[in-house]
Scaffold this motif. Structure first.
Motif, PDB file in Angstrom:
ATOM      1  N   GLY A  81       0.816  -1.207   0.000  1.00 24.77           N
ATOM      2  CA  GLY A  81       0.000   0.000   0.000  1.00 24.77           C
ATOM      3  C   GLY A  81       0.852   1.260   0.000  1.00 24.77           C
ATOM      4  O   GLY A  81       2.031   1.253  -0.387  1.00 24.77           O
ATOM      5  N   GLU A 197      -4.142  -4.028  11.099  1.00 28.85           N
ATOM      6  CA  GLU A 197      -3.652  -2.674  10.863  1.00 28.85           C
ATOM      7  C   GLU A 197      -4.845  -1.724  10.865  1.00 28.85           C
ATOM      8  O   GLU A 197      -5.789  -1.890  10.077  1.00 28.85           O
ATOM      9  N   TRP A 209      -1.329   4.035   9.026  1.00 27.85           N
ATOM     10  CA  TRP A 209      -1.620   2.714   9.583  1.00 27.85           C
ATOM     11  C   TRP A 209      -0.845   2.480  10.871  1.00 27.85           C
ATOM     12  O   TRP A 209       0.295   2.944  11.027  1.00 27.85           O
ATOM     13  N   SER A 243     -10.112   2.706   8.936  1.00 25.19           N
ATOM     14  CA  SER A 243      -9.981   1.520   8.085  1.00 25.19           C
ATOM     15  C   SER A 243      -9.311   0.401   8.870  1.00 25.19           C
ATOM     16  O   SER A 243      -8.463   0.642   9.739  1.00 25.19           O
ATOM     17  N   ARG A 245      -7.359  -3.331   8.211  1.00 20.49           N
ATOM     18  CA  ARG A 245      -6.717  -4.155   7.193  1.00 20.49           C
ATOM     19  C   ARG A 245      -6.042  -5.350   7.853  1.00 20.49           C
ATOM     20  O   ARG A 245      -5.452  -5.230   8.933  1.00 20.49           O
ATOM     21  N   SER A 248      -2.818  -7.766   3.247  1.00 17.86           N
ATOM     22  CA  SER A 248      -3.020  -6.830   2.140  1.00 17.86           C
ATOM     23  C   SER A 248      -4.494  -6.652   1.812  1.00 17.86           C
ATOM     24  O   SER A 248      -4.831  -6.004   0.821  1.00 17.86           O
ATOM     25  N   LYS A 249      -5.385  -7.195   2.648  1.00 16.06           N
ATOM     26  CA  LYS A 249      -6.820  -7.140   2.370  1.00 16.06           C
ATOM     27  C   LYS A 249      -7.472  -6.107   3.277  1.00 16.06           C
ATOM     28  O   LYS A 249      -7.314  -6.138   4.498  1.00 16.06           O
ATOM     29  N   LEU A 250      -8.208  -5.200   2.662  1.00 20.22           N
ATOM     30  CA  LEU A 250      -8.955  -4.192   3.416  1.00 20.22           C
ATOM     31  C   LEU A 250     -10.268  -4.817   3.875  1.00 20.22           C
ATOM     32  O   LEU A 250     -11.103  -5.238   3.066  1.00 20.22           O
ATOM     33  N   GLU A 253     -14.277  -0.219   6.381  1.00 18.18           N
ATOM     34  CA  GLU A 253     -14.057   1.224   6.536  1.00 18.18           C
ATOM     35  C   GLU A 253     -15.258   1.799   7.285  1.00 18.18           C
ATOM     36  O   GLU A 253     -16.399   1.553   6.910  1.00 18.18           O
TER      37      GLU A 253
END
Length: 353
Positions: A81, A197, A209, A243, A245, A248-250, A253
């Motif tokens: 990111g 995160e 983050w 947000s 996380r 690497s996946k969100l 939000e």
């Protein structure tokens, strides 16, 4: 024979037309597919490599008109990111009405090693992005990190922000909340002590983050409630976005509307009023001290009341004159009736009565 031949000749043009139509359709199919593939936004750079301190010109086409874009140089192909990008040296540009843009970007070393890319993304409106390969001269190069090999696959089922502002927050203390999410494990292996995160962003800025480890195990097919603390800087106010996380996946939000600390505004207003009053009093004291003094005439003494010869009243106060009434006043003889004392009285010897 000739008429028969003439009657059969019109069949040739129809066959030719049919063949031409088939050829055009065959040629048009790849052209149409290529046009559809090129409908997305594109970008390119003026040079593929440059050193730190230089500049590179980035141009783009087929972007949404009047959109605001951000340009960043990122390491590791931006796998991590924006944390792998040189955010401090990024630039912003507004797309023209024709969907194109041109912007000079200073070359800076990203926090992660290369392979590097120049990442162009929309900051407002509909999301769109494009990456262009770029090499920062002299920057270290490292292989890309391997993807997770675990079978855990976490997903958020529900999320909310708990907490409220206190009196200290009204006076500028850092606002804080607790992000409560229900996480389910859709994978085949348990997730032990997962590291999440938590990021907070404001406006068009990228989220910052912070890693937080949750102590516990989420078994496959099970769910658990995860509570993570979120805190902003002192005096923060406005619309924020929280947000979450994992890797690497969100996951989720959550919007957060932070009220303005009006106590700070009230403090500054009172301070300005007190300071203005103090300056005014000091100024008046200085003016009174330095202005010239003028001699003032002494006021005349008060007029003393006329002396009273009459008897005092019953209550000790002086009676008003006259102290007798007109009907009791003694009648004085006329002037012509007053005569000298008789001789007899004059000749009276001393000692006689």
């Amino acid at each position: 024979m000739n008429p028969c031949r003439c009657a059969g000749t019109p069949a040739r043009p129809s066959a030719v037309v049919t063949v031409l139509v088939l050829v055009l359709l065959a040629l048009g199919a790849p052209l149409t597919g290529g046009a559809k593939a090129a409908e997305g936004p594109t970008a390119k750079v003026s040079q593929a490599e440059a050193g730190t301190g230089g500049t590179v010109t980035v141009t783009g086409a087929r972007w949404r008109p009047r959109a605001l874009l951000t340009l960043l140089i990122c390491g590791q192909n931006m796998i991590g990111g924006t944390n792998s990008c040189a955010n401090g040296d990024g630039r912003a540009v507004t797309v023209g009405a024709d969907g194109t843009f041109t912007k000079k970007l200073p070359v800076a070393e990203p926090p992660k090693p290369c392979p590097c890319v120049i990442h162009i993304a929309t900051a407002t409106g509909e999301a769109a992005a494009a990456d262009v390969a770029f090499k920062v001269a002299g920057h270290p190069v490292a292989p890309l990190p391997k993807e997770r090999s675990g079978g855990e696959r976490l997903s958020v089922l529900s999320a909310r922000l708990d907490g409220s502002n206190g009196l200290l927050t009204w006076f500028g203390a850092p606002p804080s909340r607790r992000l409560v999410v229900t996480v389910g494990n859709l994978g085949s292996t348990p997730a032990r002590d997962p590291v999440f995160e938590v990021g907070t962003s404001h406006g068009v800025f990228a989220p910052s983050w912070e890693e937080q480890r949750w102590r516990g195990t989420i078994q496959p097919g099970k769910k658990a409630q995860v509570k993570l603390d979120v805190e902003l800087s002192a005096g923060a106010h406005g619309d924020y976005l929280v947000s979450l996380r994992y890797g690497s996946k969100l996951l989720v939000e959550q919007p957060w509307a932070v009220g303005r600390p009006w106590g700070v505004t009230l403090f500054w207003v009172l301070l300005c009023v007190v300071a203005a009053a103090t300056v005014f009093r000091i100024g008046m004291a200085v003016v009174d001290k330095v202005r010239p003094r003028t001699a003032r005439a002494a006021p005349p003494p008060p007029a003393s009341p006329p002396p009273s010869t009459g008897p005092a009243g019953a209550n000790g106060a002086r009676p008003a004159l006259p102290w007798f009434t007109p009907d009791t006043a003694p009648e004085a003889p006329p002037h012509h009736q007053i005569s000298a004392p008789s001789e007899e009285i004059r000749s009276t010897p001393k000692g006689t009565t």
